[in-house]
Design an enzyme around this catalytic site. Structure first.
Site, PDB file in Angstrom:
ATOM      1  CE  LYS A   1      -8.843   1.235   2.867  1.00  0.00           C
ATOM      2  NZ  LYS A   1      -7.925   1.664   3.950  1.00  0.00           N
TER       3      LYS A   1
ATOM      4  CB  CYS B   1      -5.504  -0.795   4.456  1.00  0.00           C
ATOM      5  SG  CYS B   1      -5.169  -0.371   6.179  1.00  0.00           S
TER       6      CYS B   1
ATOM      7  CD  GLU C   1      -2.529   1.191   2.720  1.00  0.00           C
ATOM      8  OE1 GLU C   1      -3.451   2.018   2.872  1.00  0.00           O
ATOM      9  OE2 GLU C   1      -2.204   0.363   3.605  1.00  0.00           O
TER      10      GLU C   1
END
Length: 506
Positions: A328, A379, A270
């Protein structure tokens, strides 16, 4: 409620016992992973619950357990607040206590409902159902927080066999069910039929779990995919330092160039590239050329800038093909976005200037990779079953997550996340590829077994292969619906039992 000949302790002592049980709750999860302890601790809490008739006191017992569990089990949040939000330890600890208090409300609600609407054997039946239902609700309300849910304790245990059928909340229901059977056996320990029935019930649950876990709903598709997962081990203090960006890019490019020749997919963590793609067009073009020449696909964590919107994203480079993106969708509140920005924005920006400015992604949730599809998460999205299922519903043949747990230092956060990721693999029966900045970078089998992993806080490359899997598990197809239907049936039965027992007392 009569509970045999055991003496009922005073309420303050029972409240203290609930706090102690809750404080031990994180030991049932990774990295300790003492999965039988989850059953033992719920046994203790449920025993306290049948020794109390007042719903308010039952709520207090649940709140005590929940507060202690989350204060101990999510204490790693204080590390981020202290190290990166410049809060002193007292204020950071107060923030953790506030989160623990919020999460404790759910445990309090479960026990209050049990005391308010159920009596006798009906309460015993209702307790495990209510316990897991409030966990299910906790993962959904106010953006959701699925940490320390009962089912995750059984990720690598035999009760985890229910995961492909009912998901981790169904696994949690079975776990809490075992605990309540043990409570009933102790409560009626003078009755041989009860003891025999309890043993038979435990054997049936165990056998059913093992049988359920032996069923394969997915099957291999295509050839094994060779992957290289890069763990850069970049300190947060350096990662967002403008003076260090060039060195970071150079570091990752060198790691890419050193991957084995037979690697097909290279995955970076990430925000491995800690700047927008619009700032490095020439580097991206060079990587595209290298990808085309060496027939390797790159998946890079990098913020994406589109007009006036910014995304925490993953960029896929597949030769000269147009760039593909996963943005995301499930953002971290107060980190990646600010709820009620007009009211809370100034306060958040006082501690963390510039944070909270990401936009919500809206798919696609699966990216094509060498004839397969990667179900994408970034995440903590991989901790939410509903987020993982989005990629599976789009035909993902394996799961792929990129993360950065450097924010939480040398804590148990990364191990807890790895355990939850393994449960996602077991629920979907898909292999999981996860690349993280400081660990835990790992390859996970379709049955939730960690095949290989890198140690934390070292730089390195994890090379290996996964076998993509096609097909859907019942959970992958229907999500939590079967678990919710089963819970509804059990609650109705518990209400019937409670009414019958109430009528017999009148």
């Amino acid at each position: 409620m009569k509970v045999g000949a055991l003496k009922k302790p005073s309420f303050p002592l029972r409240l203290l016992a609930a706090l102690i049980l809750g404080a031990a709750w994180p030991l049932a999860f990774a990295p300790f992973a003492w999965w039988p302890l989850a059953i033992a601790l719920l046994f203790g809490l449920f025993w306290l619950a049948i020794t109390e008739e007042r719903p308010q006191r039952l709520a207090a017992l649940g709140a005590g357990f929940g507060f202690a569990a989350f204060a101990a089990g999510t204490s790693w949040i204080a590390i981020t607040l202290h190290n990166f939000a410049n809060m002193d330890w007292a204020l950071a600890g107060a923030a953790v206590a506030l989160l623990a208090a919020c999460c404790a409300v759910y445990a309090a609600l479960a026990l209050w409902l049990a005391g308010r609407f159920f009596v006798g054997n009906g309460r015993l039946l209702a307790l495990p159902v209510l316990w897991t239902l409030v966990e299910w609700a906790r993962a959904r309300l106010f953006t959701g927080f699925p940490w320390l849910a009962t089912g995750y304790t059984q990720t690598h245990a035999f009760l985890g066999g229910f995961a492909p059928w009912l998901g981790q909340y169904g696994v949690g229901l079975a776990t809490a069910g075992v605990a309540v059977i043990l409570v009933y056996m102790l409560q009626r320990r003078q009755s041989r039929p009860v003891l025999l029935g309890g043993v038979v019930s435990l054997l049936v649950i165990s056998g059913a779990a093992m049988a359920a876990g032996s069923v394969s709903f997915t099957h291999p598709v295509g050839k094994p995919l060779r992957v290289s997962l890069l763990q850069g081990n970049i300190a947060i203090s350096e990662k967002w330092n403008a003076a260090k960006v060039s060195a970071i890019l150079h570091h990752y490019v060198n790691m890419i160039l050193q991957t084995p020749p037979d690697t097909r997919l290279i995955v970076l963590p990430e925000t491995a590239f800690p700047l927008f793609q619009t700032e490095i067009p020439s580097l991206i073009e060079q990587l595209q050329q290298w990808s085309a020449t060496h027939r390797k696909i790159l998946l890079i964590g990098i913020p994406e800038e589109v007009g006036r919107k910014y995304y925490n994203a993953a960029m896929e480079i597949d030769g000269k093909a147009p760039l593909r993106w996963y943005r995301k969708e499930h953002l971290v509140p107060f980190g990646e976005y600010i709820p009620m920005p007009v009211l809370l924005g100034p306060l958040v920006h006082h501690f963390l200037p510039g944070l909270g400015s990401f936009s919500f992604g809206d798919g696609p949730y699966a990216l094509p990779v060498d004839g397969q599809k990667a179900g994408m998460t970034i995440c903590y999205e991989e901790s939410f079953s509903r987020d993982v299922r989005k990629g599976v519903r789009e035909g993902a043949t394996f799961l792929l997550n990129i993360s950065d747990y450097a924010w939480y230092g040398h804590s148990i956060a990364a191990a807890q996340s790895l355990q939850m990721a393994a449960m996602q693999s077991r629920q979907e029966q898909k292999p999981d590829v996860r690349a993280t900045n400081t660990g835990i970078t790992a390859l996970i089998s379709p049955h939730g077994r960690v095949i290989s992993q890198l140690p934390q806080f070292v730089g390195g490359t994890l090379n290996g292969a996964i076998q993509p899997m096609s097909g859907e598990t019942p959970f992958g197809r229907w999500g939590s619906l079967p678990y919710l239907l089963l819970s509804s049936v059990l609650l109705l039965l518990a209400l019937v039992l409670s009414r019958r027992q109430s009528s017999s007392r009148q």
